[in-house]
Scaffold this motif. Structure first.
Motif, mmCIF file in Angstrom:
data_model
loop_
_atom_site.group_PDB
_atom_site.id
_atom_site.type_symbol
_atom_site.label_atom_id
_atom_site.label_comp_id
_atom_site.label_asym_id
_atom_site.label_seq_id
_atom_site.Cartn_x
_atom_site.Cartn_y
_atom_site.Cartn_z
ATOM 1 N N THR A 65 67.170 6.092 -11.679
ATOM 2 C CA THR A 65 67.825 6.593 -10.469
ATOM 3 C C THR A 65 68.400 5.506 -9.577
ATOM 4 O O THR A 65 69.180 5.807 -8.665
ATOM 5 N N GLY A 66 68.006 4.257 -9.798
ATOM 6 C CA GLY A 66 68.425 3.194 -8.897
ATOM 7 C C GLY A 66 67.667 3.164 -7.599
ATOM 8 O O GLY A 66 67.947 2.348 -6.719
ATOM 9 N N LYS A 67 66.688 4.044 -7.442
ATOM 10 C CA LYS A 67 65.911 4.118 -6.202
ATOM 11 C C LYS A 67 64.520 3.554 -6.432
ATOM 12 O O LYS A 67 63.838 3.933 -7.378
ATOM 13 N N ASP A 68 64.101 2.677 -5.534
ATOM 14 C CA ASP A 68 62.775 2.065 -5.598
ATOM 15 C C ASP A 68 61.795 2.922 -4.809
ATOM 16 O O ASP A 68 61.951 3.094 -3.597
ATOM 17 N N PHE A 69 60.789 3.455 -5.484
ATOM 18 C CA PHE A 69 59.806 4.323 -4.841
ATOM 19 C C PHE A 69 58.534 3.575 -4.442
ATOM 20 O O PHE A 69 57.517 4.207 -4.168
ATOM 21 N N THR A 70 58.574 2.250 -4.407
ATOM 22 C CA THR A 70 57.370 1.488 -4.078
ATOM 23 C C THR A 70 56.805 1.888 -2.725
ATOM 24 O O THR A 70 55.595 2.140 -2.589
ATOM 25 N N GLY A 71 57.650 1.948 -1.697
ATOM 26 C CA GLY A 71 57.185 2.345 -0.374
ATOM 27 C C GLY A 71 56.650 3.763 -0.360
ATOM 28 O O GLY A 71 55.639 4.052 0.292
ATOM 29 N N PHE A 72 57.313 4.644 -1.091
ATOM 30 C CA PHE A 72 56.865 6.038 -1.188
ATOM 31 C C PHE A 72 55.462 6.107 -1.793
ATOM 32 O O PHE A 72 54.581 6.796 -1.269
ATOM 33 N N PRO A 81 72.549 1.231 -6.212
ATOM 34 C CA PRO A 81 73.347 2.008 -7.159
ATOM 35 C C PRO A 81 72.894 3.479 -7.225
ATOM 36 O O PRO A 81 71.778 3.819 -6.845
ATOM 37 N N ALA A 82 73.783 4.337 -7.742
ATOM 38 C CA ALA A 82 73.504 5.760 -7.855
ATOM 39 C C ALA A 82 73.955 6.251 -9.219
ATOM 40 O O ALA A 82 74.824 5.649 -9.861
ATOM 41 N N GLN A 83 73.356 7.373 -9.636
ATOM 42 C CA GLN A 83 73.686 7.916 -10.957
ATOM 43 C C GLN A 83 74.480 9.217 -10.858
ATOM 44 O O GLN A 83 75.491 9.384 -11.536
ATOM 45 N N ASN A 84 74.041 10.141 -10.004
ATOM 46 C CA ASN A 84 74.654 11.465 -9.966
ATOM 47 C C ASN A 84 75.115 11.903 -8.578
ATOM 48 O O ASN A 84 76.047 12.678 -8.455
ATOM 49 N N GLU A 85 74.418 11.452 -7.517
ATOM 50 C CA GLU A 85 74.715 11.934 -6.180
ATOM 51 C C GLU A 85 74.655 10.798 -5.172
ATOM 52 O O GLU A 85 73.868 9.853 -5.329
ATOM 53 N N LEU A 86 75.480 10.911 -4.112
ATOM 54 C CA LEU A 86 75.450 9.977 -2.997
ATOM 55 C C LEU A 86 75.220 10.737 -1.701
ATOM 56 O O LEU A 86 75.703 11.878 -1.536
ATOM 57 N N TYR A 87 74.465 10.142 -0.795
ATOM 58 C CA TYR A 87 74.355 10.626 0.574
ATOM 59 C C TYR A 87 75.170 9.696 1.464
ATOM 60 O O TYR A 87 75.166 8.477 1.280
ATOM 61 N N ILE A 102 78.822 12.402 -8.181
ATOM 62 C CA ILE A 102 79.557 11.348 -8.896
ATOM 63 C C ILE A 102 79.182 11.306 -10.368
ATOM 64 O O ILE A 102 79.442 10.316 -11.049
ATOM 65 N N SER A 103 78.551 12.370 -10.878
ATOM 66 C CA SER A 103 78.027 12.333 -12.251
ATOM 67 C C SER A 103 79.135 12.125 -13.279
ATOM 68 O O SER A 103 78.896 11.583 -14.364
ATOM 69 N N GLU A 104 80.378 12.581 -12.959
ATOM 70 C CA GLU A 104 81.451 12.475 -13.953
ATOM 71 C C GLU A 104 82.095 11.099 -13.974
ATOM 72 O O GLU A 104 82.898 10.800 -14.875
ATOM 73 N N ILE A 129 83.189 1.292 1.674
ATOM 74 C CA ILE A 129 81.862 0.894 1.193
ATOM 75 C C ILE A 129 81.922 0.746 -0.317
ATOM 76 O O ILE A 129 82.432 1.634 -1.024
ATOM 77 N N LYS A 130 81.417 -0.362 -0.809
ATOM 78 C CA LYS A 130 81.325 -0.567 -2.251
ATOM 79 C C LYS A 130 80.031 0.066 -2.763
ATOM 80 O O LYS A 130 78.979 -0.071 -2.148
ATOM 81 N N PHE A 131 80.121 0.786 -3.887
ATOM 82 C CA PHE A 131 78.908 1.312 -4.509
ATOM 83 C C PHE A 131 79.008 1.158 -6.015
ATOM 84 O O PHE A 131 80.106 0.989 -6.574
ATOM 85 N N ILE A 132 77.860 1.229 -6.656
ATOM 86 C CA ILE A 132 77.769 1.080 -8.112
ATOM 87 C C ILE A 132 77.308 2.395 -8.716
ATOM 88 O O ILE A 132 76.294 2.971 -8.278
ATOM 89 N N LYS A 133 78.055 2.879 -9.667
ATOM 90 C CA LYS A 133 77.658 4.050 -10.457
ATOM 91 C C LYS A 133 77.099 3.546 -11.792
ATOM 92 O O LYS A 133 77.703 2.700 -12.449
ATOM 93 N N TYR A 134 75.869 4.033 -12.183
ATOM 94 C CA TYR A 134 75.294 3.584 -13.454
ATOM 95 C C TYR A 134 74.966 4.759 -14.342
ATOM 96 O O TYR A 134 75.042 5.912 -13.924
#
Length: 641
Positions: A456-463, A580-586, A619-621, A636-641
């Motif tokens: 997902t590109g998201k770090d859940f360490t804090g969570f 980075p994001a895979q399918n959705e951006l907020y 952004i999934s497509e 804003i620059k973003f990375i899709k992976y």
């Protein structure tokens, strides 16, 4: 590794029963008092037994004689192993109540010692070189320790023998390696019984052979890596039901009592297993042991145990069936690497049963009532972590704690699903148990966290620091005020336990209009007394917080407060997340509708659209790569992976 599933009053039996029992829990697992006493001193030692770290156990073959009418086991276990260093002796976990008569090694007898630590130490005539595949055979017999690991009883007056080894019972009936760092690659059962009985076990039935003297030899084989505590047998006058399930189909095999075969409710629930299998394959991915089977073997205990490919069950409720089936992915394919991380087994399986409730068993209203009962269970005490600290591993009931390990573990997953969205979350679960370094292996919470980051590109360490290692839960006060076409929120938080200073969370808000309109907002709550300003196009009648019980909280309130001031709003930084994001951006810091564009790194326009506050940008497509997002002349620059 002994685990006994206690069916408590209020166990899930029907969807009507779910909705009528507010304090109901997915499944109540624990250990009876005598087992807790018997195994208390072993819990820390057997996360990892240091005496068995110098080899990998590759294969075991069990050749034993068992009679359900006689409390006794005799025969041999052949073990193939590969040292990871030069090795002059080898240890196996084995109860000292079982008498070892001989250890054979290449046609000779080896010297051995049976130790009071429930181990057998075997000395080799010469040191074995590292990475050399070797084998030996241990001959043994005796009456195992009375309890669940090995047990005989009666069902309808007919003898039954069954095993249930979680957490530390495998060593009570065969020599093996219980450390949670090394699964056996293959296991063969060759079990001789009186011919009137049928033998159920893990894996695929290879043969049944009648022998002289009214005896029968049953041969089962599993070729999937298996933890020692998931090895199991059951023996009685079973009726064998051979069927198929799934697409493409694979064997669905059930060994049940004759009385169960005559019970239409039980038989209907067994058939329902096909429905929940289809659901789990949709959301979790293909069943992990398709080359062998899935099925059930009935046993004497109330409840169930997720023995790999062949769940042991004592009753046929749908909640139990779903929970144990979910374990085949989470607990069997990927297995917690220490009992500290037992939530990776039980929390995930409980989440699976919740998924079955949501998709197959309950109406929307019933499901909401059920989730509220789960929240009430989890928050019935203000402390306790889902992760089991080392200091509490001596308490077996703490490891298999329903409130913390099962219910809160499942709610942690529900909150991750809320944060990521359903599509991304379920793909992340599929990725987790499919990763080459994790599949059919032991895992830790840190492995799951890394897998989530990769997916997902998201770090859940804090969570995880807050929700898994920390204790307690938050309570919220949400104040709101409408001014024209905007609504202002102020959110404050208190924590039930000092181990967590603040729970960062995306907060679910539903706004109801005077004319029946609705609007939904996601508030990224990162600090206490935080303000949020959102657009709303209708007169607001009420505001609902946590409207689908997406997050875990207690005693939260929502108040209309006309003293709030828009000037109090702290302007948030303009940002896209996750990135980075895979399918959705907020989009953060944008409180009104606006046209946006997305360009590739080479400047080519790939998308135009209109941003709507509170909604994600799909952004999934997009092809993986670097992009520029532009809105209101901000880039804003973003990375899709």
């Amino acid at each position: 590794m002994r685990k006994f599933y206690l069916l408590m009053l209020g166990f899930l039996i029907s969807q009507q029963f779910y909705s009528q029992t507010p304090d109901e829990n997915i499944e109540m697992k624990g250990l009876i008092a005598k087992e807790m006493n018997a195994f208390t001193k072993k819990m820390i030692t057997y996360n990892i037994n240091p005496n068995t770290l110098n080899y990998n156990l590759q294969y075991q073959r069990m050749d034993v004689t068992l009679d359900p009418a006689v409390y006794h086991i005799s025969g041999s276990v052949t073990s193939h192993f590969k040292p990871n260093q030069n090795m002059a002796s080898i240890y196996f976990d084995l109860s000292d109540l079982l008498v070892v008569s001989q250890v054979q090694y290449h046609g000779t007898d080896l010297t051995f010692q049976q130790l009071p630590t429930k181990e057998i130490k075997i000395d080799f005539p010469a040191s074995i070189a590292a990475n050399t595949l070797d084998s030996l055979t241990i001959h043994y017999s005796g009456a195992p320790l009375a309890g669940n690991a090995f047990s005989t009883s009666l069902q309808s007056g007919v003898p039954i023998l069954c095993t249930l080894s979680e957490p530390y019972g495998a060593q009570e009936w065969f020599p093996t390696k219980q450390s949670m760092n090394d699964k056996m690659e293959r296991f063969d059962f060759k079990i001789t019984t009186p011919s009137q009985y049928n033998v159920a076990a893990n894996g695929k039935l290879m043969s049944e052979t009648l022998l002289p003297g009214s005896q029968k030899l049953t041969f089962w084989r599993t070729a999937y890596p298996t933890a020692a505590y998931l090895i199991a047998v059951a023996i009685t006058n079973f009726i064998k039901l051979n069927d198929t399930m799934g697409s493409p189909p694979f064997p669905f095999v059930n060994y049940i009592y004759p009385s169960t075969n005559a019970d239409p409710v039980s038989m209907a629930n067994i058939e329902w297993t096909k429905d929940v299998m289809n659901t789990f394959e949709t959301y979790f991915g293909p069943y992990p042991f398709r080359n062998e089977k899935y099925g059930h073997m009935q046993f004497k205990f109330g409840g169930g145990m997720e023995h790999q490919t062949m769940t042991s069950v004592g009753s046929w409720s749908k909640g139990l069936i779903a929970h144990e089936l979910a374990h085949q992915w989470f607990g069997d394919k990927v297995t917690c690497g220490t009992w500290n991380d037992i939530w990776l087994n039980e929390g995930f399986a409980t989440f699976g049963a919740i998924l079955a409730n949501e998709k197959l068993l309950m109406t929307h209203t019933e499901f909401k009532d059920f989730m509220l009962s789960e929240i009430n269970n989890i928050t019935s005490a203000s402390d306790g972590s889902t992760y089991v600290p080392d200091a509490e591993l001596s308490n077996v009931s703490r490891i298999f704690n329903n409130r913390l390990t099962y219910a809160k573990g499942a709610y942690i997953l529900r909150m991750i699903k809320w944060i990521l969205g359903d599509t991304v979350f379920y793909q992340a679960l599929k990725d987790y148990h499919a990763r080459p370094n994790l599949a059919y292996n032991y895992t830790r919470t840190s492995d799951f966290n890394v897998s989530l980051l990769q997916s997902t590109g998201k770090d859940f360490t804090g969570f995880f620091n807050d929700w898994l290692y920390g204790e307690g839960y938050p309570s919220y006060v949400t104040k709101w005020k409408q001014t024209g076409n905007q609504i202002l929120f102020k959110v404050s938080q208190t924590q039930s336990h000092p181990s967590v200073s603040f729970f960062e969370m995306l907060l679910p808000i539903k706004v109801n209009g005077t004319g029946g309109e609705t609007a939904y907002f996601v508030l990224n709550h990162t600090s206490d007394n935080q303000y949020f300003l959102e657009n709303v196009s209708f007169p607001v009648a009420s505001v609902e917080f946590n409207y689908e019980y997406q997050i875990l909280e207690k005693n939260s309130t929502v108040l209309q407060d006309n003293t709030l001031s828009v000037s109090s709003v702290d302007k948030e930084d303009f940002a896209l997340y996750p990135n980075p994001a895979q399918n959705e951006l907020y989009l953060k810091g944008m409180n009104k509708s606006a046209a946006y564009s997305i360009h590739a790194a080479d400047g080519k326009l790939v998308r135009r659209g209109v941003y709507q506050p509170g909604r994600t940008i799909g952004i999934s497509e997009l092809v993986p790569g670097t992009y520029i997002f532009t809105v209101n002349n901000q880039k804003i620059k973003f990375i899709k992976y």
